[in-house]
Design an enzyme around this catalytic site. Structure first.
Site, PDB file in Angstrom:
ATOM      1  N   ASP A 145      42.447  50.334  33.949  1.00 19.26           N
ATOM      2  CA  ASP A 145      43.617  50.967  34.082  1.00 19.26           C
ATOM      3  C   ASP A 145      44.471  51.918  33.861  1.00 19.26           C
ATOM      4  O   ASP A 145      44.495  51.130  32.185  1.00 19.26           O
ATOM      5  CB  ASP A 145      45.238  49.944  34.515  1.00 19.26           C
ATOM      6  CG  ASP A 145      46.475  50.423  34.295  1.00 19.26           C
ATOM      7  OD1 ASP A 145      46.474  51.735  34.067  1.00 19.26           O
ATOM      8  OD2 ASP A 145      47.347  49.477  35.068  1.00 19.26           O
ATOM      9  N   ASP A 177      41.904  47.113  30.789  1.00 15.75           N
ATOM     10  CA  ASP A 177      41.895  45.944  31.954  1.00 15.75           C
ATOM     11  C   ASP A 177      41.879  47.414  33.374  1.00 15.75           C
ATOM     12  O   ASP A 177      41.805  47.889  33.648  1.00 15.75           O
ATOM     13  CB  ASP A 177      44.161  46.182  31.882  1.00 15.75           C
ATOM     14  CG  ASP A 177      44.482  45.001  33.243  1.00 15.75           C
ATOM     15  OD1 ASP A 177      44.170  44.659  33.452  1.00 15.75           O
ATOM     16  OD2 ASP A 177      45.688  45.711  33.545  1.00 15.75           O
ATOM     17  N   ASP A 183      41.586  45.492  36.698  1.00 19.61           N
ATOM     18  CA  ASP A 183      41.960  44.678  38.186  1.00 19.61           C
ATOM     19  C   ASP A 183      41.442  44.568  39.604  1.00 19.61           C
ATOM     20  O   ASP A 183      41.115  45.961  39.690  1.00 19.61           O
ATOM     21  CB  ASP A 183      43.373  44.980  37.952  1.00 19.61           C
ATOM     22  CG  ASP A 183      44.444  43.740  38.893  1.00 19.61           C
ATOM     23  OD1 ASP A 183      44.980  42.822  37.793  1.00 19.61           O
ATOM     24  OD2 ASP A 183      45.137  44.202  39.647  1.00 19.61           O
TER      25      ASP A 183
END
Ligand code: ZN
Ligand code: ZN
Length: 374
Positions: A282, A95, A97
């Site tokens: 992440d 992930d 972001d």
């Protein structure tokens, strides 16, 4: 969430699922996966098992979820409690972001919402209306942040395909539906890794805990020839490029590194991981082998945008392509101190105004908490 906002979003999401069944499918090996969903105003339901697209469509139509999830893990018994599921393996997921990049533009498109009085305003420490410091932060779309995230995604793909020898056919990139991108790696030799080994993989990808000896600096007896060169494969080459810039500057650079000493070099490697060459993923997502992860094609209740696969990430514009709710006019009362763009149209700023906007923009602002139905 207010009752009429909730009803509107449930109906809007249901309509989206009805119109876009083609976009939302169960992934491969569906029967071995765990599914879950959330509803607006309520918690997560998990440990659900679905066999076919039809089962999934039925779940969407009957439960009116705000968010839908599917496990990266494969189990013998996906609908049993976690300890009885019998974990077999899990896809590798990443992930990336925008919030984790902390770009300087971030403060310009983040606003605060006071949890006491509901006022929405530009980023500041206390609510300008009631002086409360209990504030939610919310970020509106920014193309600069999206470009930054795309760059990280491409760096990650490069490391996965070169250093880790993952076939790019097994890497699937998708827009998360809000401000980031997800990478799913299926059918790789990494599927069997447990949580701890995935942690080691993350250290490698983020370039954390790098040891000076590994990059040429022998503590007691430094030798010029052991420092990395720009042509070296993997991290050695990337470190050399970051340290020296070009081949011609390498010799002078090594002299400086040796005279600055071992602790300075160690510090420098650590900062390179954090600020330049390390990929900003992440870490909590990748180590979790029991996670349920947003399902491709489903809507993200933080925005009303869809999680969508990207064929060509460089060209992909999430705020047009993933904005798939209809455009019939909806009356709302909006309070957004920041402008934003959806489907190539600008919206805002609005100061507690009654306005008529296309349904996708109404859903977006309701999801963000910066508007109410009029
Ligand atoms: Zn307030
Ligand atoms: Zn930004």
């Amino acid at each position: 969430m207010l009752e009429n906002n909730l009803k509107f979003l449930e109906e809007t999401f249901k309509q989206y699922y009805f119109d876009h069944f083609d976009l939302i499918r169960v992934p491969d090996r569906s029967t071995e996966r765990e599914y879950g969903y959330k509803k607006f105003n309520s918690g997560m339901s998990r440990h659900i098992s679905l066999k076919t697209d039809k089962d999934l469509h039925l779940l969407l139509m009957t439960n009116l979820p705000s968010d839908v999830f599917c496990s990266n893990g494969y189990y013998s018994f996906p609908n049993l409690p976690m300890t009885e599921k019998d974990w077999k393996e899990a896809d590798l997921i990443f992930d990336i972001d925008a919030k984790d990049l902390n770009l300087p533009c971030r403060k310009d498109h983040t606003c605060i919402k006071c949890t006491s009085c509901g006022e929405v305003s530009l980023l500041q420490d206390v609510c300008p209306k009631c002086k409360s410091n209990k504030l939610d932060r919310l970020s509106l779309p920014c193309q600069n942040c999206i470009s930054g995230v795309k760059k990280e995604v491409l760096n990650l793909v490069k490391i996965l395909t070169t250093d880790l020898r993952i076939d790019d056919k097994n890497i699937r990139i998708s827009f998360s539906g809000n401000e980031g991108f997800h990478l799913h790696v299926t059918n790789s030799s990494y599927n069997q890794l447990g949580s701890k080994e995935r942690g080691d993989l993350i250290d490698y990808i983020m370039f954390r805990r790098a040891i000076p000896e590994r990059f040429g600096f022998k503590k007691n007896n430094p030798s010029r020839s052991s420092f990395p060169d720009l042509d070296d494969p993997g991290w050695s080459g990337r470190v050399a490029k970051d340290l020296f810039g070009s081949k011609s500057k390498r010799s002078k650079g090594i002299t400086k590194i040796i005279s600055d000493g071992y602790p300075v070099y160690r510090q420098r490697l650590e900062e390179m991981g954090k600020n330049s060459i390390g990929v900003k993923i992440d870490p909590n997502v990748t180590v979790d082998i029991h996670r349920i992860f947003r399902l491709e094609g489903s809507l993200n209740s933080k925005s009303g945008l869809a999680k969508l696969a990207c064929e060509n990430i460089e060209k992909f514009n999430p705020y047009t392509e993933a904005c798939l709710i209809g455009d019939e006019p909806v009356e709302i009362s909006a309070n957004s101190p920041i402008e934003f763009r959806l489907k190539n149209r600008g919206f805002g700023p609005y100061t507690n105004e009654k306005i008529s906007v296309p349904k996708y923009a109404a859903a977006y602002m309701l999801c963000k908490g910066i508007a109410n139905l009029a």
